[in-house]
Design a protein around this motif. Structure first.
Motif, PDB file in Angstrom:
ATOM      1  N   PRO A   1      32.764 -28.489 -26.258  1.00 23.93           N
ATOM      2  CA  PRO A   1      32.978 -29.142 -27.556  1.00 23.93           C
ATOM      3  C   PRO A   1      34.499 -29.280 -27.702  1.00 23.93           C
ATOM      4  CG  PRO A   1      32.081 -26.904 -27.832  1.00 23.93           C
ATOM      5  CD  PRO A   1      32.143 -27.159 -26.370  1.00 23.93           C
ATOM      6  N   HIS A   2      35.013 -30.505 -27.857  1.00 26.21           N
ATOM      7  CA  HIS A   2      36.430 -30.743 -27.591  1.00 26.21           C
ATOM      8  C   HIS A   2      37.377 -29.907 -28.453  1.00 26.21           C
ATOM      9  CE1 HIS A   2      40.215 -33.055 -28.340  1.00 26.21           C
ATOM     10  NE2 HIS A   2      40.259 -32.951 -27.027  1.00 26.21           N
ATOM     11  N   SER A   3      37.175 -29.949 -29.788  1.00 31.68           N
ATOM     12  CA  SER A   3      38.078 -29.231 -30.708  1.00 31.68           C
ATOM     13  C   SER A   3      37.455 -29.267 -32.099  1.00 31.68           C
ATOM     14  CB  SER A   3      39.442 -29.923 -30.748  1.00 31.68           C
ATOM     15  OG  SER A   3      39.278 -31.172 -31.398  1.00 31.68           O
ATOM     16  N   PRO A   4      37.940 -28.484 -33.056  1.00 32.07           N
ATOM     17  CA  PRO A   4      37.322 -28.509 -34.392  1.00 32.07           C
ATOM     18  C   PRO A   4      37.512 -29.845 -35.105  1.00 32.07           C
ATOM     19  CG  PRO A   4      38.953 -26.752 -34.215  1.00 32.07           C
ATOM     20  CD  PRO A   4      39.023 -27.516 -32.956  1.00 32.07           C
ATOM     21  N   TYR A   5      38.491 -30.666 -34.655  1.00 30.22           N
ATOM     22  CA  TYR A   5      38.659 -31.969 -35.329  1.00 30.22           C
ATOM     23  C   TYR A   5      37.833 -33.076 -34.682  1.00 30.22           C
ATOM     24  CZ  TYR A   5      42.367 -32.267 -31.750  1.00 30.22           C
ATOM     25  OH  TYR A   5      43.067 -32.234 -30.561  1.00 30.22           O
ATOM     26  N   THR A   6      37.254 -32.808 -33.517  1.00 23.30           N
ATOM     27  CA  THR A   6      36.433 -33.851 -32.869  1.00 23.30           C
ATOM     28  C   THR A   6      34.980 -33.402 -32.655  1.00 23.30           C
ATOM     29  OG1 THR A   6      37.355 -33.001 -30.822  1.00 23.30           O
ATOM     30  CG2 THR A   6      38.236 -35.112 -31.610  1.00 23.30           C
ATOM     31  N   ALA A   7      34.702 -32.111 -32.799  1.00 19.82           N
ATOM     32  CA  ALA A   7      33.333 -31.611 -32.613  1.00 19.82           C
ATOM     33  C   ALA A   7      32.891 -30.884 -33.886  1.00 19.82           C
ATOM     34  CB  ALA A   7      33.278 -30.651 -31.426  1.00 19.82           C
ATOM     35  N   SER A   8      31.738 -31.272 -34.399  1.00 20.58           N
ATOM     36  CA  SER A   8      31.239 -30.620 -35.617  1.00 20.58           C
ATOM     37  C   SER A   8      30.760 -29.209 -35.279  1.00 20.58           C
ATOM     38  CB  SER A   8      30.075 -31.420 -36.197  1.00 20.58           C
ATOM     39  OG  SER A   8      28.971 -31.334 -35.314  1.00 20.58           O
ATOM     40  N   ILE A   9      30.587 -28.419 -36.323  1.00 22.33           N
ATOM     41  CA  ILE A   9      30.080 -27.060 -36.103  1.00 22.33           C
ATOM     42  C   ILE A   9      28.663 -27.134 -35.515  1.00 22.33           C
ATOM     43  CG2 ILE A   9      29.255 -26.788 -38.506  1.00 22.33           C
ATOM     44  CD1 ILE A   9      30.914 -24.032 -36.386  1.00 22.33           C
ATOM     45  N   GLU A  10      27.943 -28.179 -35.870  1.00 25.76           N
ATOM     46  CA  GLU A  10      26.584 -28.346 -35.345  1.00 25.76           C
ATOM     47  C   GLU A  10      26.625 -28.567 -33.821  1.00 25.76           C
ATOM     48  OE1 GLU A  10      23.073 -31.534 -35.654  1.00 25.76           O
ATOM     49  OE2 GLU A  10      24.334 -31.378 -37.445  1.00 25.76           O
ATOM     50  N   LEU A  11      27.600 -29.342 -33.377  1.00 26.39           N
ATOM     51  CA  LEU A  11      27.731 -29.608 -31.933  1.00 26.39           C
ATOM     52  C   LEU A  11      28.143 -28.324 -31.179  1.00 26.39           C
ATOM     53  CD1 LEU A  11      27.491 -31.892 -29.852  1.00 26.39           C
ATOM     54  CD2 LEU A  11      29.899 -32.407 -30.224  1.00 26.39           C
ATOM     55  N   THR A  12      29.007 -27.544 -31.797  1.00 30.72           N
ATOM     56  CA  THR A  12      29.387 -26.266 -31.171  1.00 30.72           C
ATOM     57  C   THR A  12      28.171 -25.337 -31.101  1.00 30.72           C
ATOM     58  OG1 THR A  12      31.620 -26.543 -32.020  1.00 30.72           O
ATOM     59  CG2 THR A  12      31.072 -24.352 -31.246  1.00 30.72           C
ATOM     60  N   ARG A  13      27.328 -25.372 -32.151  1.00 34.96           N
ATOM     61  CA  ARG A  13      26.093 -24.554 -32.129  1.00 34.96           C
ATOM     62  C   ARG A  13      25.172 -25.012 -31.004  1.00 34.96           C
ATOM     63  NH1 ARG A  13      25.557 -25.026 -38.044  1.00 34.96           N
ATOM     64  NH2 ARG A  13      26.896 -23.337 -38.746  1.00 34.96           N
ATOM     65  N   TRP A  14      25.051 -26.314 -30.847  1.00 37.04           N
ATOM     66  CA  TRP A  14      24.205 -26.876 -29.781  1.00 37.04           C
ATOM     67  C   TRP A  14      24.716 -26.382 -28.418  1.00 37.04           C
ATOM     68  CZ3 TRP A  14      25.152 -30.590 -25.820  1.00 37.04           C
ATOM     69  CH2 TRP A  14      24.004 -31.124 -25.225  1.00 37.04           C
ATOM     70  N   SER A  15      26.041 -26.415 -28.249  1.00 36.51           N
ATOM     71  CA  SER A  15      26.654 -25.947 -26.989  1.00 36.51           C
ATOM     72  C   SER A  15      26.392 -24.458 -26.797  1.00 36.51           C
ATOM     73  CB  SER A  15      28.166 -26.176 -26.999  1.00 36.51           C
ATOM     74  OG  SER A  15      28.471 -27.480 -27.388  1.00 36.51           O
ATOM     75  N   GLN A  16      26.548 -23.698 -27.885  1.00 36.75           N
ATOM     76  CA  GLN A  16      26.349 -22.246 -27.807  1.00 36.75           C
ATOM     77  C   GLN A  16      24.921 -21.914 -27.368  1.00 36.75           C
ATOM     78  OE1 GLN A  16      24.455 -20.503 -30.610  1.00 36.75           O
ATOM     79  NE2 GLN A  16      24.429 -18.774 -29.186  1.00 36.75           N
ATOM     80  N   ARG A  17      23.941 -22.633 -27.934  1.00 34.04           N
ATOM     81  CA  ARG A  17      22.536 -22.350 -27.576  1.00 34.04           C
ATOM     82  C   ARG A  17      22.306 -22.635 -26.094  1.00 34.04           C
ATOM     83  NH1 ARG A  17      21.338 -24.432 -32.757  1.00 34.04           N
ATOM     84  NH2 ARG A  17      21.038 -26.517 -31.915  1.00 34.04           N
ATOM     85  N   LYS A  18      22.806 -23.790 -25.643  1.00 32.21           N
ATOM     86  CA  LYS A  18      22.650 -24.143 -24.220  1.00 32.21           C
ATOM     87  C   LYS A  18      23.353 -23.108 -23.337  1.00 32.21           C
ATOM     88  CE  LYS A  18      21.790 -29.037 -23.362  1.00 32.21           C
ATOM     89  NZ  LYS A  18      20.396 -28.900 -23.301  1.00 32.21           N
ATOM     90  N   SER A  19      24.524 -22.705 -23.771  1.00 33.09           N
ATOM     91  CA  SER A  19      25.297 -21.732 -22.996  1.00 33.09           C
ATOM     92  C   SER A  19      24.539 -20.414 -22.878  1.00 33.09           C
ATOM     93  CB  SER A  19      26.645 -21.496 -23.675  1.00 33.09           C
ATOM     94  OG  SER A  19      27.222 -20.293 -23.227  1.00 33.09           O
ATOM     95  N   PHE A  20      24.020 -19.958 -23.987  1.00 36.20           N
ATOM     96  CA  PHE A  20      23.329 -18.665 -24.018  1.00 36.20           C
ATOM     97  C   PHE A  20      22.042 -18.714 -23.188  1.00 36.20           C
ATOM     98  CE2 PHE A  20      20.426 -15.564 -25.942  1.00 36.20           C
ATOM     99  CZ  PHE A  20      21.194 -14.418 -25.801  1.00 36.20           C
ATOM    100  N   GLU A  21      21.264 -19.793 -23.376  1.00 30.74           N
ATOM    101  CA  GLU A  21      19.964 -19.878 -22.683  1.00 30.74           C
ATOM    102  C   GLU A  21      20.143 -20.131 -21.187  1.00 30.74           C
ATOM    103  OE1 GLU A  21      18.154 -23.063 -24.841  1.00 30.74           O
ATOM    104  OE2 GLU A  21      17.939 -21.830 -26.647  1.00 30.74           O
ATOM    105  N   GLN A  22      21.176 -20.905 -20.817  1.00 36.70           N
ATOM    106  CA  GLN A  22      21.302 -21.336 -19.422  1.00 36.70           C
ATOM    107  C   GLN A  22      22.513 -20.695 -18.726  1.00 36.70           C
ATOM    108  OE1 GLN A  22      21.438 -25.624 -19.736  1.00 36.70           O
ATOM    109  NE2 GLN A  22      19.513 -25.725 -20.833  1.00 36.70           N
ATOM    110  N   ARG A  23      23.105 -19.714 -19.330  1.00 38.11           N
ATOM    111  CA  ARG A  23      24.269 -19.025 -18.773  1.00 38.11           C
ATOM    112  C   ARG A  23      25.356 -20.007 -18.336  1.00 38.11           C
ATOM    113  NH1 ARG A  23      23.395 -13.790 -17.316  1.00 38.11           N
ATOM    114  NH2 ARG A  23      24.652 -13.854 -15.436  1.00 38.11           N
ATOM    115  N   ARG A  24      25.746 -20.844 -19.289  1.00 37.03           N
ATOM    116  CA  ARG A  24      26.808 -21.813 -19.001  1.00 37.03           C
ATOM    117  C   ARG A  24      28.083 -21.437 -19.751  1.00 37.03           C
ATOM    118  NH1 ARG A  24      24.682 -26.146 -16.412  1.00 37.03           N
ATOM    119  NH2 ARG A  24      22.469 -26.539 -16.741  1.00 37.03           N
ATOM    120  N   LEU A  25      29.197 -21.730 -19.140  1.00 40.27           N
ATOM    121  CA  LEU A  25      30.494 -21.494 -19.765  1.00 40.27           C
ATOM    122  C   LEU A  25      30.713 -22.522 -20.884  1.00 40.27           C
ATOM    123  CD1 LEU A  25      33.387 -20.210 -19.653  1.00 40.27           C
ATOM    124  CD2 LEU A  25      33.968 -22.010 -18.019  1.00 40.27           C
TER     125      LEU A  25
END
Ligand SMILES: [Zn+2]
Length: 455
Positions: free
Chosen positions: A206-230
């Protein structure tokens, strides 16, 4: 077999004039004494060299590697971003030319990094991008490293790239584009996993807080946690960014407003909210983090097993960031103070849009020159063993390990005297190269004559 002045495994004490046995593209042995079984192996004496684990660049944007010099940041951070966007637009006359320019830039960045002894790059990747481009670049490096008849050793994969797919959702169109960009690459990598590839497990950015919404960061976090992604994210990088996030005004206003829709405004998250979200991912890299508050830093310190700051020293200088230290502003990045709070640090080059080159060693030397309270051993760990452990890199990358194929980095020493070998390594004018490139230029002596000379 190689006998450098110093073998510096980092995870164990440095070895003066020790032996490193490399056979069948593997590290077979390292140590002070040579076991009998290796007595007849031909050897190369590398005087004035030290051998380190392969270097790890924890933050880069390879796509800007075509820039001959950094883009000026004299006016403001926002104006620098505007110039970067303009550079992308003017340099791309048609979609097919855009593809080939992008591919050439990435190739140049990989080659440049390799020549400086870098073995792993965490790259922020945007469309267009193809895994095959990276594979072709690395294959060309592998072939050229093995082209010489006298060359005895080189790793199967001389350099790897771990792409983190950049995600932006300033409006619906960008959200759709970036999510499908990430998803399609995740899918294609899942299908190709069995193949030997120089690509690390794809991550999310997620690029930065001015270009990625908190929702997009949450989406990334879920994928990261479930799929062991950085997950990697630029966070609290500039005062312009902070002003925009906190007050929605300042130099970012003219830059951002033309792109934004209602979704963006409802999804704008604070730095603390993004940080909290990142802390629940598998692993996250907080890129820059220059303006994090003390409570946010304390939080990072507690989460050191899963979170680290990537500091990009020469990019920091390029933007002239200041840091409040008590009542005054200080241009020095407060690395020691933050390390005291338990905050883990790695180093990155960022891109050629803010840095004259991709030489990670120069970043480490820059930290050595400006951070008197941080030890050279700590600085070297930031570009070798520590990110290797944190990112769980495969095949012994970032380490010198028996049985590993991982690439090693040779440091040409200068004549400066220093208190420790670690200080000596990071003194000015030392330079780095992949070990196999140094071996190419050094004569190989027969075992008997060389051991005789050493005695
Ligand atoms: Zn960056």
């Amino acid at each position: 077999m190689v006998r450098p002045d110093w073998l510096v495994p980092m995870e164990r004490p440095p070895i003066h004039q020790g032996f490193l046995v490399l056979r069948h593209n593997q590290i077979q042995y390292l140590g002070q004494d040579l076991p009998n079984q290796f007595e007849n192996v031909t050897q190369t004496r590398l005087a004035d060299y030290a051998i380190l684990p392969g270097l790890i660049n924890s933050h880069c944007h390879l796509e800007f590697s075509d820039l001959a010099e950094p883009i000026s940041a004299e006016d403001s951070f926002a104006s620098w971003i505007q110039s970067v966007i303009r550079h992308r637009a003017t340099a791309v006359p048609s979609p097919s030319e855009r593809m080939s320019l992008r591919r050439a830039a990435i190739d140049r960045g990989i080659t440049e990094s390799y020549q400086c002894g870098v073995r792993w790059i965490v790259d922020m990747t945007t469309s267009p991008w193809q895994a095959e481009w990276v594979e072709t670049s690395v294959l060309a490096i592998t072939k050229s490293a093995r082209s010489s008849a006298k060359h005895t050793w080189s790793p199967d994969i001389p350099i790897s790239v771990q792409p983190c797919m950049e995600l932006v959702d300033v409006n619906e169109t960008r959200l759709e584009q970036t999510r499908s960009f990430a998803d399609s690459h995740f899918e294609s990598q899942a299908q190709q996993q069995a193949r030997l590839s120089p690509l690390g497990r794809f991550g999310l950015a997620p690029h930065s807080p001015y270009t990625a919404s908190i929702e997009l960061t949450r989406w990334s976090q879920r994928k990261s946690f479930e799929q062991r992604r950085l997950v990697a994210m630029h966070l609290a990088e500039s005062l312009d960014e902070m002003q925009w996030i906190e007050k929605q005004d300042g130099p970012f206003e003219g830059l951002m407003r033309p792109f934004l829709n209602a979704r963006y405004w409802s999804g704008l998250g604070s730095v603390t909210e993004h940080l909290d979200c990142l802390s629940r991912s598998w692993r996250s890299l907080v890129v820059h983090g220059n303006y994090l508050t003390d409570s946010e830093l304390a939080y990072l310190g507690l989460a050191f097993e899963k979170m680290a700051i990537v500091h990009c020293p020469r990019t920091h200088t390029h933007f002239g960031h200041g840091h409040s230290m008590g009542h005054s502003m200080n241009a020095r990045y407060p690395m020691h103070e933050r390390m005291q709070m338990g905050v883990r640090h790695f180093l990155g080059t960022d891109s050629r849009a803010s840095n004259p080159n991709l030489n990670l060693w120069s970043e480490a030397q820059s930290v050595r020159a400006t951070q008197s309270e941080v030890s050279s051993w700590d600085i070297l760990r930031m570009i070798t063993t520590d990110p290797a452990e944190f990112l769980q890199l495969p095949g012994g990358i970032g380490r010198i390990q028996e049985g590993s194929q991982a690439g090693l980095t040779a440091v040409k020493l200068n004549k400066n005297k220093a208190a420790t070998i670690y200080d000596c390594l990071l003194s000015p004018e030392t330079t780095t190269q992949p070990l196999e490139k140094v071996l190419l230029s050094e004569p190989i002596a027969s075992a008997a004559s060389e051991i005789e000379k050493l005695r």
